[in-house]
Write an enzyme that holds these catalytic residues in place. Structure first.
Site, PDB file in Angstrom:
ATOM      1  N   PHE A 158       4.019   1.280   1.205  1.00 16.90           N
ATOM      2  CA  PHE A 158       2.767   2.019   1.035  1.00 16.90           C
ATOM      3  C   PHE A 158       1.850   1.218   0.120  1.00 16.90           C
ATOM      4  O   PHE A 158       2.136   1.063  -1.065  1.00 16.90           O
ATOM      5  CB  PHE A 158       3.040   3.401   0.440  1.00 16.90           C
ATOM      6  N   GLU A 159       0.757   0.720   0.672  1.00 19.30           N
ATOM      7  CA  GLU A 159      -0.152  -0.143  -0.075  1.00 19.30           C
ATOM      8  C   GLU A 159      -1.475   0.535  -0.389  1.00 19.30           C
ATOM      9  O   GLU A 159      -2.439  -0.114  -0.790  1.00 19.30           O
ATOM     10  CB  GLU A 159      -0.363  -1.446   0.697  1.00 19.30           C
ATOM     11  N   GLN A 160      -1.498   1.855  -0.209  1.00 20.63           N
ATOM     12  CA  GLN A 160      -2.646   2.657  -0.600  1.00 20.63           C
ATOM     13  C   GLN A 160      -2.138   4.065  -0.924  1.00 20.63           C
ATOM     14  O   GLN A 160      -0.975   4.368  -0.705  1.00 20.63           O
ATOM     15  CB  GLN A 160      -3.719   2.711   0.493  1.00 20.63           C
ATOM     16  N   ARG A 189      -1.904 -11.388   6.425  1.00 23.86           N
ATOM     17  CA  ARG A 189      -1.105 -10.534   5.656  1.00 23.86           C
ATOM     18  C   ARG A 189      -1.080  -9.210   6.267  1.00 23.86           C
ATOM     19  O   ARG A 189      -1.868  -8.868   7.129  1.00 23.86           O
ATOM     20  CB  ARG A 189      -1.628 -10.632   4.270  1.00 23.86           C
TER      21      ARG A 189
END
Length: 359
Positions: free
Chosen positions: A168-170, A356
């Site tokens: 989870f990048e947010q 990415r």
């Protein structure tokens, strides 16, 4: 004599592979698979999953990604680039009333890789994920669609994955701690060992996964020492703070009991190619190998091994980025307090010398 030693190493490798994955080892290698990211640089497309399971480079394969938690019909959405993506290949079947793909070939490959002693996890998230479901619904769906639950919609048919990874990048609309707790409860009802892992960014504590690691049982953390600037692998060897690869911070948290799972294993993540992420984060295979050796030797309790993004880059690297990492880790390999008698002896193969985040 060399021929005899080589034959014994091959035999031992086959035997240990049959024994399966051992989470207690400090020499494991995890590789993300599915986004075909090297193809954007005119390198060869990623191969079907099983093509990466006949060597002993990777112990853990992370299928990336399940990137929409709640899509059409209330079901999640997968994307595996050239391997299974209905938006690019209309021949890929989709279950009625959903955007959930039926990736039968991947299901067969998952079982093949598991037969080779690999752990196969489904990674949830990615850079453009829509984290838009609720924990109760989504955890039940994941169990039913991909594990030992029951559903008429099974993306991988009767293949049963070995757990999930949370990238989870947010900020998540879903209660991620509750989701992890729910999954761990489902795991206890299963007939096999399951894992839940997370992929935090290297700044400690991670903005999106820090609370999860502190409040839910997570088996392994694949720490992204890339795309973050000051704490990337490229800063390894510099004096501490404010510019340094900061595994020491994560190890300190481990020893201070800052994680809900006191035995969580921490992995050092790297980009496996110059353009696999921010180019300034990349380190050469030889640099990464030396870094891994030193961290493995210095942090004997928390260290679990190496992670890399992604399979397409790793196998187009010379030398093979995953194989090079495994080779670096094996001399110091320890599992459950023993040395040199555990999980995954490294044996070079002829393919070693070949040449990415999406979604």
């Amino acid at each position: 004599m060399n021929r005899i030693i080589g034959t014994l190493l091959v035999a031992l490798s086959v035997l240990l592979s049959a024994l399966g994955f051992d989470i207690t080892c400090n020499s494991n290698v995890a590789v993300y698979y599915g986004q075909n990211s090297a193809a954007s640089q005119a390198l060869p497309y990623q191969k079907p999953l099983r093509a990466y399971c006949d060597d002993n480079y990777a112990d853990i394969i992370l299928l990336s990604f399940l990137y929409i938690l709640k899509g059409t019909g209330g079901y999640p959405v997968l994307n595996f680039a050239n391997i299974c993506d209905y938006t690019k290949n209309t021949s890929v079947p989709v279950f009625p009333g959903t955007e959930l793909m039926h990736c039968s070939d991947m299901g067969a490959d998952i079982k093949y890789c598991q037969s080779k002693g690999k752990v196969v996890l489904l990674s949830i998230g990615g850079a453009t994920a829509q984290l838009n479901s609720d924990a109760a619904t989504f955890s039940q769906q994941v169990w039913n669609l991909f594990m030992e639950g029951s559903s008429p919609y099974r993306p991988f048919d009767d293949a049963i994955i070995d757990g999930v990874d949370l990238d989870f990048e947010q900020t998540s609309q879903m209660d991620i701690i509750q989701f992890a707790n729910n999954m761990n409860s489902y795991y206890k009802t299963g007939t096999k060992k399951y894992y839940i892992t997370a992929a935090p960014q290297c700044p400690y504590p991670d903005a999106n996964l820090g609370n999860l690691l502190a409040n839910a049982h997570i088996d392994m953390a694949f720490i992204q020492f890339y795309n973050s600037g000051w704490c990337d692998n490229s800063k390894y060897g510099l004096p501490h703070w404010p510019q340094a690869q900061n595994y020491y911070m994560w190890d300190a948290a481990w020893h201070n009991n800052s994680f809900a799972n006191p035995n969580i294993k921490l992995y050092v993540g790297a980009t496996a190619g110059q353009d696999a992420g921010n180019p300034s984060s990349y380190v050469s295979p030889s640099f990464f190998a030396q870094e891994l050796k030193e961290l493995q030797g210095n942090y004997t309790d928390s260290f679990g091994g190496a992670m890399m993004w992604d399979m397409s880059w790793a196998y187009d690297s010379t030398p093979n980025y995953a194989g090079n990492a495994k080779q670096a880790l094996m001399p110091g390999s320890k599992c459950s307090g023993t040395t040199g008698s555990c999980c995954d002896t490294y044996v070079p193969t002829p393919s070693m010398s070949h040449r990415r985040r999406s979604v």
